[in-house]
Design an enzyme around this catalytic site. Structure first.
Site, short mmCIF file in Angstrom:
data_model
loop_
_atom_site.label_atom_id
_atom_site.label_comp_id
_atom_site.label_asym_id
_atom_site.label_seq_id
_atom_site.Cartn_x
_atom_site.Cartn_y
_atom_site.Cartn_z
N ASN A 12 0.79 -1.24 0.00
CA ASN A 12 0.00 0.00 0.00
C ASN A 12 0.82 1.28 0.00
O ASN A 12 0.39 2.29 0.56
CB ASN A 12 -0.97 0.01 1.18
N GLU A 84 5.06 -6.08 -9.55
CA GLU A 84 5.06 -7.34 -8.78
C GLU A 84 6.38 -8.08 -8.96
O GLU A 84 6.42 -9.30 -9.11
CB GLU A 84 3.87 -8.22 -9.17
N GLN A 86 8.62 -8.97 -7.03
CA GLN A 86 8.97 -9.98 -6.03
C GLN A 86 8.76 -11.39 -6.58
O GLN A 86 9.37 -12.34 -6.11
CB GLN A 86 8.20 -9.78 -4.72
N CYS A 141 2.64 2.84 8.91
CA CYS A 141 1.91 1.86 9.70
C CYS A 141 0.71 2.57 10.35
O CYS A 141 0.70 3.79 10.49
CB CYS A 141 2.84 1.29 10.77
N CYS A 143 0.17 2.78 13.35
CA CYS A 143 0.66 3.47 14.55
C CYS A 143 1.35 4.79 14.22
O CYS A 143 1.68 5.56 15.12
CB CYS A 143 1.60 2.57 15.35
N CYS A 178 4.96 -1.35 10.76
CA CYS A 178 6.35 -1.07 11.16
C CYS A 178 6.91 -2.34 11.81
O CYS A 178 6.17 -3.28 12.11
CB CYS A 178 6.39 0.11 12.13
N CYS A 181 5.26 -3.20 15.29
CA CYS A 181 3.94 -3.82 15.17
C CYS A 181 4.03 -5.21 14.55
O CYS A 181 3.24 -6.09 14.87
CB CYS A 181 2.99 -2.92 14.36
#
Length: 186
Positions: A12, A84, A86, A141, A143, A178, A181
């Protein structure tokens, strides 16, 4: 001299949006680009690069058996863009690196570094070694800290800690987090 680029981030962060913007910029200047995405990515239909903000463009697909020397043989483009990334194999990354340097056409790859378990994807690991230029695309994140990891959740929102590296279909979702988290629920 052309280079192999790797633009990476957690989920994202706008990687596909960035890729589509690069393609648009080349096209606006009268230059053709060649777009690829993994055949594993069917979120918006196989053979499309789509962003979560609504941008979408058709692309050629690749899978683990694709030979980029064959796919790129004789192409007349200003740049090759791969979403994509990866999902590339180590050998495919080596092909792309060699091709960019031999034909002097840049190859820009966009993808995530690691899976929901914190394990590297083969394509990303190879790109981190071979890419001539690395750029982290930043995201946050929940947070508020910089997100560098990804987690998978199931239908009820609970975190999934085990399973296949790539899940095709199903109701799983992914979220960027993060490092703090990421380890919180382990």
């Amino acid at each position: 001299m052309a280079r192999l680029y790797f633009r990476y981030s957690a989920m994202n962060a706008g990687k596909s949006t960035y890729l589509l913007q690069v393609a648009h910029n080349y096209n606006e200047n009268g230059k053709e680009v060649l777009l690829f995405t993994s055949a594993l990515d069917g979120r918006e239909g196989v053979g499309f690069i789509a962003s979560r903000i609504g941008l979408k463009r058709e692309a050629q697909t690749y899978d683990a058996d694709s030979d980029f020397f064959e796919l790129l043989d004789g192409v007349d483009v200003a740049c090759v863009l791969i979403d994509e990334a990866q999902f590339l194999t180590h050998d495919q990354v080596k092909q792309l690196h060699r091709w960019a340097h031999q034909v002097n056409i840049p190859v820009m790859c966009f993808g995530i570094r690691s899976d929901f378990r914190g394990e590297p994807f083969p394509g990303s690991a190879a790109l981190l070694v071979l890419a001539d230029n690395l750029e982290e695309i930043k995201t946050v994140c929940r947070c508020g800290k910089k997100a560098t990891m990804n987690i998978r959740t199931n239908e009820d929102g609970s975190r999934v800690l085990e399973g296949e590296q790539v899940l095709i279909g199903g109701n799983s979702t992914y979220r960027q987090v993060c490092a703090k988290c990421f380890y919180q629920d382990v």
